[in-house]
Scaffold this active site. Structure first.
Site, PDB file in Angstrom:
ATOM      1  N   HIS A 108       2.515  55.547  16.144  1.00 29.01           N
ATOM      2  CA  HIS A 108       3.668  56.457  16.172  1.00 29.01           C
ATOM      3  C   HIS A 108       4.855  55.998  15.319  1.00 29.01           C
ATOM      4  CE1 HIS A 108       1.578  58.978  18.840  1.00 29.01           C
ATOM      5  NE2 HIS A 108       2.018  58.538  20.004  1.00 29.01           N
ATOM      6  N   HIS A 178       5.870  65.386  20.426  1.00 32.33           N
ATOM      7  CA  HIS A 178       5.179  64.685  21.511  1.00 32.33           C
ATOM      8  C   HIS A 178       5.715  65.129  22.879  1.00 32.33           C
ATOM      9  CE1 HIS A 178       3.014  61.560  23.590  1.00 32.33           C
ATOM     10  NE2 HIS A 178       2.667  60.928  22.468  1.00 32.33           N
ATOM     11  N   GLU A 316      -0.634  67.562  20.981  1.00 36.26           N
ATOM     12  CA  GLU A 316       0.066  67.106  19.773  1.00 36.26           C
ATOM     13  C   GLU A 316      -0.713  67.560  18.536  1.00 36.26           C
ATOM     14  OE1 GLU A 316       0.635  62.751  20.328  1.00 36.26           O
ATOM     15  OE2 GLU A 316      -0.100  63.247  22.334  1.00 36.26           O
TER      16      GLU A 316
END
Length: 362
Positions: A108, A178, A316
């Site tokens: 991420h 997210h 996502e």
């Protein structure tokens, strides 16, 4: 008509964090904040008209700065999901990233990803545009990359998000939102998440190692717990083979023009529904496996709610994870002169007659 309200949400060092709230004719209210370009709140009516907040989050800036390790509502980048060995190579140059998951991989965007910065914000009609300059070398990624996240909420309670980016050097890009959803209400926990009914437009997933790193292969979902092509109660799907879901589903209709149908989720008791459409090849279904276990202290969220394992689900939309290491995946490389673009729409509705008695004709 949609009404857009701008407020201050707090201060981060010398910067003001902004909050923007849309109000629609359906009664829905959607809020985003400039810190992390985060989707902070989505209040939508149930089948009797009662508003409920269906995304997990925090009431104040402090919560997002100090407690948002799970990326609640965040814009994730430069590269969402995992990169094997926290490194990649472009044109012979090796770029090393933070090893912030599994001890050896990258997750991420790194230690200070796009979710942990305050974005510049402007209003364009009823759209909010967040913009951030990620400088060459930030978190190990090459190139100055300018990214904009454009939020728009329509009168039919659809949240539209568009990600666009340009770069001065070849770089890796995979942006996503997210958000953690629970259509029963953000504070209702795992029991209600299990009662959601879900379908996903995918006949295969990317095969992964136990560390969730793609092998480059695919698994057909037929005959497996990943077969969500027809609606199934989420709790039943999760119980098959103790499958908990943190997997990339390959969207069947990727490549068609416009936005493709990705997923539909319904919570029968409340009647709330959500449809997801995007132009991306994949979607990560994640069922909050790494939120605190029942015997651990909860993550304290909005209104003092305790968030725990399986208390929400994420959808996502994204490129396939670790695509930089797999030439058979859609490329994640953005080149100078090109425009990265990712569009996704979350449409909320009400199924008023889910629990109504059936009428049998004579």
């Amino acid at each position: 008509m949609v009404h857009l309200i701008e407020q201050d949400f707090g201060n981060l060092k010398d910067e003001t964090v902004k909050k923007y709230t849309w109000e629609t004719k359906t009664g829905a209210k959607v809020s985003v904040i400039s810190y992390g370009a985060i989707l902070q709140s989505v209040l939508v009516p149930d089948k009797v008209g009662e508003l409920g907040d269906v995304v997990l989050g925090f009431d104040d800036l402090q919560g997002y700065v100090e407690r948002n390790d799970p990326y609640l509502g965040a814009t994730v980048g430069r590269c969402a999901n995992r990169i094997r060995d926290a490194s990649f190579q472009i044109d012979g140059a090796i770029y090393r990233l933070a090893k912030n998951v599994s001890g050896s991989d990258h997750l991420h965007g790194g230690l200070v990803g796009f979710d942990k910065v305050n974005w510049n914000s402007t209003v364009d009609g009823t759209k909010v545009v967040f913009t951030y300059l990620s400088k060459d070398g930030e978190e190990g990624y090459p190139g100055d990359m300018i990214t904009s996240v454009i939020y728009e909420v329509t009168d039919d309670a659809t949240v539209r998000i568009e990600f666009v980016a340009t770069t001065t050097k070849k770089t890796v890009v995979n942006l996503t939102n997210h958000s953690y959803f629970n259509l029963a209400g953000h504070d209702t926990g795992s029991d209600e998440v299990y009662n959601h009914v879900i379908c996903i437009n995918a006949d295969k997933i990317t095969e992964t190692t136990p560390q969730s790193i793609p092998t480059g292969g695919f698994v057909n979902v037929g005959g497996t717990p990943f077969d969500l092509r027809t609606p199934i109660r989420l709790g039943d799907a999760m119980s098959q083979g103790q499958n908990l879901f943190d997997d990339n589903f390959c969207v069947n209709t990727f490549g068609n023009q416009g936005l493709n149908f990705v997923s539909r989720v319904i919570h029968p008791r409340s009647g709330r529904s959500m449809e997801v459409h995007s132009d991306q090849p994949g979607v990560q279904l994640y069922t909050s496996n790494f939120l605190p276990a029942p015997d651990q202290p909860a993550l304290v969220g909005k209104s003092g709610a305790g968030y725990r394992r399986h208390g929400a689900f994420c959808l996502e939309t994204q490129n396939y994870p670790d695509a930089i290491h797999h030439p058979n995946f859609p490329t994640p490389i953005l080149k100078p002169g090109e425009l990265y673009r990712h569009r996704v729409a979350f449409s909320f509705g009400v199924e008023k007659y889910l629990n109504a008695p059936q009428v049998v004709s004579a």
